[in-house]
Write an enzyme that holds these catalytic residues in place. Sequence first.
Site, PDB file in Angstrom:
ATOM      1  CE  LYS A  13      -2.546   0.142   3.731  1.00  0.00           C
ATOM      2  NZ  LYS A  13      -1.956  -0.617   4.617  1.00  0.00           N
ATOM      3  NE  ARG A  88      -4.857  -0.136   9.738  1.00  0.00           N
ATOM      4  CZ  ARG A  88      -3.683   0.422   9.461  1.00  0.00           C
ATOM      5  NH1 ARG A  88      -3.624   1.501   8.738  1.00  0.00           N
ATOM      6  NH2 ARG A  88      -2.581  -0.141   9.880  1.00  0.00           N
ATOM      7  NE  ARG A 127       6.810  -2.636   6.749  1.00  0.00           N
ATOM      8  CZ  ARG A 127       5.503  -2.421   6.609  1.00  0.00           C
ATOM      9  NH1 ARG A 127       5.036  -1.812   5.548  1.00  0.00           N
ATOM     10  NH2 ARG A 127       4.658  -2.826   7.521  1.00  0.00           N
ATOM     11  NE  ARG A 133       6.010  -0.168  10.363  1.00  0.00           N
ATOM     12  CZ  ARG A 133       4.864  -0.020   9.706  1.00  0.00           C
ATOM     13  NH1 ARG A 133       4.856   0.533   8.522  1.00  0.00           N
ATOM     14  NH2 ARG A 133       3.743  -0.442  10.231  1.00  0.00           N
ATOM     15  NE  ARG A 144       1.180  -3.952  11.571  1.00  0.00           N
ATOM     16  CZ  ARG A 144       2.252  -3.959  10.782  1.00  0.00           C
ATOM     17  NH1 ARG A 144       3.349  -4.573  11.153  1.00  0.00           N
ATOM     18  NH2 ARG A 144       2.212  -3.349   9.632  1.00  0.00           N
TER      19      ARG A 144
END
Length: 185
Positions: A13, A88, A127, A133, A144
């Site tokens: 995204k 969301r 990532r 992160r 998540r």
Amino acid sequence: MRLVLLGPPGSGKGTQAKLLQERLKIAHISTGDLLRAAVAANTPLGQIAKATMDAGELVSDELVLELLEERLSEPDVANGYILDGYPRNLAQAQALDALLERVEQRIDRALALRVDEDQIVERLAERASQQGRSDDSEEVVRHRMRVYEEQTAPVADYYANKGLLTEIDGMGSIETINQRLVDAL
Ligand code: AMP
């Protein structure tokens, strides 16, 4: 043009939103980025949001709406924008519509990226090693994804019911997926 980009964590995204921003000359608004900036700046809002984000839970609708409203008052959104990570859940989708209605605007299109789970896990592991992160650990990623299925997936139906949803195959190279998004618009 005001767009909503939907997709599970790791669906690409953010990457696609940035490409559309350049291509369409519209603003890219990522509530995740806004929240991470608030955490990094240690603002009162950031202090409240940090633990929630680290746990992979959704930050409260009120806090995120506050950040979004602030962002939407900036001049660069006049040409339109692409929302990445908002709404969301259904309450946020309704809050967004209410907010836009007050200024006689509306969302023009919602684009939903469809990807398979194996690819997501792979992308997020990558990532995690590149960006470090704090919410990309395997356990938090799994959580998540559950949050996405339970709370965010219904948002696609919300836009489908309004006739605004286009589903996009999110598998393939960044360029291929970007072209599919552009073609859909
Ligand atoms: P993202 O960068 O979109 O994956 O967002 C990272 C984290 O920020 C999420 O796991 C949530 O904790 C929080 N977050 C981002 N956008 C929202 C939102 N619209 N509502 C609630 N929490 C959000």
